[in-house]
Write a protein that holds these residues in place. Structure first.
Motif, short mmCIF file in Angstrom:
data_model
loop_
_atom_site.label_atom_id
_atom_site.label_comp_id
_atom_site.label_asym_id
_atom_site.label_seq_id
_atom_site.Cartn_x
_atom_site.Cartn_y
_atom_site.Cartn_z
N LEU A 233 66.60 27.20 40.73
CA LEU A 233 67.67 27.30 39.75
C LEU A 233 68.57 28.51 39.96
CD1 LEU A 233 65.80 26.20 36.49
CD2 LEU A 233 67.23 24.82 38.01
N ALA A 234 68.20 29.40 40.85
CA ALA A 234 69.02 30.58 41.13
C ALA A 234 70.04 30.32 42.24
CB ALA A 234 68.13 31.76 41.49
N LYS A 235 69.98 29.15 42.86
CA LYS A 235 70.88 28.84 43.97
C LYS A 235 71.85 27.72 43.59
CE LYS A 235 67.57 30.32 47.50
NZ LYS A 235 66.78 29.92 48.70
N PRO A 236 73.00 27.62 44.28
CA PRO A 236 74.02 26.62 43.93
C PRO A 236 73.47 25.19 43.96
CG PRO A 236 74.92 28.24 45.43
CD PRO A 236 73.44 28.51 45.36
N ILE A 237 73.98 24.36 43.05
CA ILE A 237 73.47 23.01 42.88
C ILE A 237 74.62 22.00 42.78
CG2 ILE A 237 72.26 21.45 41.29
CD1 ILE A 237 70.51 23.84 40.49
N VAL A 238 74.44 20.87 43.44
CA VAL A 238 75.32 19.71 43.30
C VAL A 238 74.45 18.54 42.86
CG1 VAL A 238 76.90 18.09 44.44
CG2 VAL A 238 76.90 20.51 45.09
N THR A 239 74.87 17.81 41.85
CA THR A 239 74.13 16.63 41.41
C THR A 239 74.76 15.37 41.98
OG1 THR A 239 75.41 16.44 39.36
CG2 THR A 239 73.39 17.77 39.29
N SER A 240 73.91 14.36 42.20
CA SER A 240 74.36 13.10 42.77
C SER A 240 73.53 11.97 42.18
CB SER A 240 74.20 13.15 44.31
OG SER A 240 74.63 11.96 44.92
N CYS A 241 73.96 10.73 42.40
CA CYS A 241 73.21 9.56 41.89
C CYS A 241 73.73 8.33 42.61
CB CYS A 241 73.34 9.45 40.38
SG CYS A 241 75.05 9.24 39.81
N GLY A 242 73.81 7.22 41.91
CA GLY A 242 74.31 5.99 42.52
C GLY A 242 75.82 5.92 42.59
N SER A 243 76.49 6.35 41.52
CA SER A 243 77.96 6.28 41.50
C SER A 243 78.59 7.41 40.71
CB SER A 243 78.41 4.93 40.91
OG SER A 243 77.99 4.82 39.55
N GLY A 244 77.88 8.53 40.56
CA GLY A 244 78.46 9.69 39.90
C GLY A 244 78.39 9.67 38.39
N VAL A 245 77.55 8.80 37.81
CA VAL A 245 77.43 8.71 36.36
C VAL A 245 76.15 9.40 35.87
CG1 VAL A 245 77.25 7.18 34.36
CG2 VAL A 245 78.86 6.65 36.19
N SER A 246 74.98 8.85 36.24
CA SER A 246 73.73 9.43 35.74
C SER A 246 73.46 10.81 36.30
CB SER A 246 72.55 8.49 36.03
OG SER A 246 72.38 8.29 37.42
N ALA A 247 74.13 11.20 37.39
CA ALA A 247 73.98 12.56 37.91
C ALA A 247 74.33 13.59 36.85
CB ALA A 247 74.88 12.76 39.14
N ALA A 248 75.24 13.23 35.95
CA ALA A 248 75.68 14.16 34.92
C ALA A 248 74.58 14.44 33.89
CB ALA A 248 76.93 13.64 34.22
N VAL A 249 73.53 13.59 33.84
CA VAL A 249 72.39 13.90 32.98
C VAL A 249 71.71 15.17 33.50
CG1 VAL A 249 70.23 13.07 31.99
CG2 VAL A 249 72.08 11.46 32.46
N LEU A 250 71.57 15.26 34.83
CA LEU A 250 71.02 16.47 35.43
C LEU A 250 71.94 17.66 35.16
CD1 LEU A 250 69.88 15.18 38.96
CD2 LEU A 250 68.71 14.99 36.77
N THR A 251 73.24 17.42 35.30
CA THR A 251 74.22 18.46 35.06
C THR A 251 74.12 18.99 33.63
OG1 THR A 251 75.71 17.38 36.63
CG2 THR A 251 76.69 19.01 35.15
N LEU A 252 73.96 18.08 32.68
CA LEU A 252 73.83 18.45 31.28
C LEU A 252 72.57 19.27 31.04
CD1 LEU A 252 74.83 18.11 28.29
CD2 LEU A 252 73.38 16.07 28.20
N ALA A 253 71.46 18.85 31.64
CA ALA A 253 70.20 19.58 31.48
C ALA A 253 70.32 20.98 32.07
CB ALA A 253 69.06 18.81 32.15
#
Length: 285
Positions: A233-253
């Motif tokens: 969690l101290a390093k840069p992060i990019v979230t991904s998924c099937g089409s850029g929708v559910s990845a934002a659940v990780l982003t929100l968390a």
């Protein structure tokens, strides 16, 4: 309006502010193509009183062959204004309770410069389980003026993701279920290879909320989930998924954990997994 810095709001909070003309509620329910009934039909059947439907497939770049890619700032401002939202409004977004597109819409608002936006914890599922009121039919909002300014740092393009294969400066976390990540099952969208971005980690988005109540898990459990997935969690992060929708659940968390400078790979596997796409990996992370 001043509300807590947590990106989530409770059903109690929303119930107490439903009559506030500066609080705008959006139903951003989303389903995979071919799944019936359509999200809009679900909305018309039952939604939180006053909520307007936010269609992830409509508030999107229609010139792209990829599903629901980010639109231009001009289009986002125009589309959101038609939903009755102005720059001075508090926006509360929910979905049916499966935590799919509510966070995506939330991230879009943040990416286009609107900070006063929250996600309803538990969504419509929790709202109805508590016996709170719903209404049917459509809502015709009074158009408003919304000026959008896109923050490109919040979104990644495929060229940046390819460059990251060698640099590994950003950790990539994939929100899809483990069998899809490992490449052991066909992708739900036709024409895509199976597997994942080389070097990425897997944290299925459904592991971040309680399936029974629809409520997002406590911070200590969120932190543990990322740790178990091998994420620093101290390093840069990019979230991904099937089409850029559910990845934002990780982003929100992550945002709830105080990590607010992440990015989302908009094309996600719908782009990377194309037959002529970049290299893929299979198997567990």
């Amino acid at each position: 309006m001043t509300i807590p810095d947590d990106p989530l709001v409770s059903t109690d909070w929303l119930a107490a502010h439903l009559g506030d003309p500066k609080v705008k509620v959006l139903d951003a329910t989303f389903k995979m193509p071919g799944v019936l009934p359509l999200p809009k039909d679900d909305y018309l059947k039952a939604h939180i009183p006053g909520a307007v439907f936010f269609d992830v497939d409509e508030v999107a770049d229609h010139s792209s062959s990829l599903p629901h890619m980010f639109p231009s700032a001009e289009q986002f401002g125009r589309d959101v204004g038609r939903l009755g939202i102005g720059n001075g409004d508090t926006v509360v977004i929910y979905d049916a309770g499966g935590w799919v597109a509510g966070p995506r819409a939330w991230w879009m608002f943040l990416s286009f410069g609107h900070r006063d936006v929250r996600v309803l914890d538990g969504g419509l599922k929790r709202w109805m389980a508590e016996g709170r009121p719903v209404e049917s039919g459509g809502v015709t909002p009074k158009p408003a003026s919304f000026t959008a300014r896109f923050d490109e740092a919040r979104v990644r393009k495929i060229e940046q993701m390819i460059a990251n294969l060698d640099r590994r400066t950003e950790q990539v976390i994939d929100a899809r279920q483990a069998p899809r990540f490992a490449g052991g099952v066909p992708e739900p969208r036709p024409g895509l290879r199976s597997g994942h971005i080389p070097g990425s980690r897997n944290l299925p988005y459904a592991e971040l909320f309680d399936a029974e109540t629809g409520v997002m898990k406590p911070l200590d459990q969120l932190r543990a989930a990322f740790s178990q997935a091998g994420v620093d969690l101290a390093k840069p992060i990019v979230t991904s998924c099937g089409s850029g929708v559910s990845a934002a659940v990780l982003t929100l968390a992550l945002y709830r954990l105080g990590i607010r400078d992440t990015a989302l790979y908009d094309g996600s596997w719908s782009e990377w997994g194309l037959e002529a796409g970049p290299p893929i990996a299979t198997g567990p992370a």
